[in-house]
Design an enzyme around this catalytic site. Structure first.
Site, PDB file in Angstrom:
ATOM      1  N   LYS A  45       0.825  -1.218   0.000  1.00 44.78           N
ATOM      2  CA  LYS A  45       0.000   0.000   0.000  1.00 44.78           C
ATOM      3  C   LYS A  45       0.853   1.259   0.000  1.00 44.78           C
ATOM      4  CE  LYS A  45      -3.731  -0.466   2.825  1.00 44.78           C
ATOM      5  NZ  LYS A  45      -4.453  -0.853   4.064  1.00 44.78           N
ATOM      6  N   LYS A  47       2.339   2.629   2.205  1.00 50.73           N
ATOM      7  CA  LYS A  47       2.011   3.486   3.365  1.00 50.73           C
ATOM      8  C   LYS A  47       3.056   3.238   4.450  1.00 50.73           C
ATOM      9  CE  LYS A  47      -3.053   4.038   3.372  1.00 50.73           C
ATOM     10  NZ  LYS A  47      -4.272   3.855   4.192  1.00 50.73           N
TER      11      LYS A  47
HETATM   12  N1  C2G Z   1     -12.545   5.955   6.462  1.00 46.29           N
HETATM   13  C1  C2G Z   1     -13.693   6.737   6.574  1.00 46.29           C
HETATM   14  N2  C2G Z   1     -13.572   8.075   6.660  1.00 46.29           N
HETATM   15  C2  C2G Z   1     -12.358   8.667   6.649  1.00 46.29           C
HETATM   16  C3  C2G Z   1     -11.187   7.883   6.551  1.00 46.29           C
HETATM   17  C4  C2G Z   1     -11.307   6.515   6.460  1.00 46.29           C
HETATM   18  O1  C2G Z   1     -14.819   6.211   6.577  1.00 46.29           O
HETATM   19  N3  C2G Z   1     -12.281  10.034   6.740  1.00 46.29           N
HETATM   20  C5  C2G Z   1     -12.709   4.500   6.352  1.00 46.29           C
HETATM   21  C6  C2G Z   1     -12.138   3.936   5.052  1.00 46.29           C
HETATM   22  O2  C2G Z   1     -13.095   4.057   3.993  1.00 46.29           O
HETATM   23  C7  C2G Z   1     -11.868   2.485   5.419  1.00 46.29           C
HETATM   24  C8  C2G Z   1     -11.509   2.578   6.917  1.00 46.29           C
HETATM   25  O3  C2G Z   1     -11.973   3.858   7.381  1.00 46.29           O
HETATM   26  O4  C2G Z   1     -13.052   1.705   5.275  1.00 46.29           O
HETATM   27  C9  C2G Z   1     -10.009   2.476   7.154  1.00 46.29           C
HETATM   28  O5  C2G Z   1      -9.376   3.464   6.368  1.00 46.29           O
HETATM   29  P1  C2G Z   1      -7.796   3.275   6.051  1.00 46.29           P
HETATM   30  O6  C2G Z   1      -7.078   2.990   7.295  1.00 46.29           O
HETATM   31  O7  C2G Z   1      -7.394   4.412   5.175  1.00 46.29           O
HETATM   32  O8  C2G Z   1      -7.829   1.925   5.220  1.00 46.29           O
HETATM   33  P2  C2G Z   1      -7.384   1.696   3.709  1.00 46.29           P
HETATM   34  O9  C2G Z   1      -6.018   2.206   3.497  1.00 46.29           O
HETATM   35  O10 C2G Z   1      -8.472   2.180   2.863  1.00 46.29           O
HETATM   36  O11 C2G Z   1      -7.245   0.092   3.680  1.00 46.29           O
HETATM   37  O12 C2G Z   1      -7.894  -4.267   1.993  1.00 46.29           O
HETATM   38  C10 C2G Z   1      -8.489  -3.008   2.239  1.00 46.29           C
HETATM   39  C11 C2G Z   1      -7.501  -2.033   2.792  1.00 46.29           C
HETATM   40  O13 C2G Z   1      -6.808  -2.571   3.893  1.00 46.29           O
HETATM   41  C12 C2G Z   1      -8.209  -0.739   3.175  1.00 46.29           C
END
Ligand code: C2G
Length: 129
Positions: A45, A47
């Site tokens: 990712k 990240k």
């Molecule tokens: N999220 C949200 N609102 C935000 C930020 C994040 O609703 N302002 C939600 C994202 O849509 C996700 C969850 O919180 O469902 C976790 O976000 P992240 O940690 O950014 O996860 P991500 O990098 O999208 O990883 O296999 C799937 C991945 O692991 C998802």
């Protein structure tokens, strides 16, 4: 018991994450969070997390809506997880809309609206990281 699963990095846990977890939990009785490991974040990712997996796991386990935290080590584990944990509903924020529809053969797939104004990237930017 209706079992829910969701996936994510959850670094610098913020109210957008909490809102997603709350709404996901409200869809059933038991919420599993598959938390991206440090290796998965870095290798797949691109990240770099501020908090390690163990710290992010500790934070999530303290959230009242979360019942179990498991590691997310690769993109491909979702179908297996749904089977293994007898998941009824797969939930993600709608930034992923459509990306996991292949799971509809195994369980319900729900994309919930993201909280638009907050993100870990923005927090880091505003803190000058
Ligand atoms: N999220 C949200 N609102 C935000 C930020 C994040 O609703 N302002 C939600 C994202 O849509 C996700 C969850 O919180 O469902 C976790 O976000 P992240 O940690 O950014 O996860 P991500 O990098 O999208 O990883 O296999 C799937 C991945 O692991 C998802």
């Amino acid at each position: 018991m209706k079992r829910i699963i969701t996936y994510g990095t959850y670094d610098l846990l913020h109210y957008g994450h909490i809102s997603l977890l709350k709404r996901a939990r409200e869809l059933g009785d038991y919420l599993i969070v598959a938390l991206s490991t440090d290796a998965f974040n870095w290798n797949s990712k691109q990240k770099k997390c501020y908090f390690s997996y163990e710290k992010r796991k500790q934070l999530l386990e303290a959230v009242r809506y979360v019942d179990l935290v498991i590691p997310e080590e690769c993109w491909e584990q979702k179908a297996e997880d749904v089977k293994l944990y007898k998941v009824d509903v797969f939930v993600m924020g709608d930034d992923w809309k459509g990306k996991f529809d292949f799971l509809k053969e195994q369980c319900e797939v729900v994309y919930l609206p993201r909280t638009p104004e907050i993100s870990t990237t923005q927090i880091k930017k505003e803190l000058g990281k």
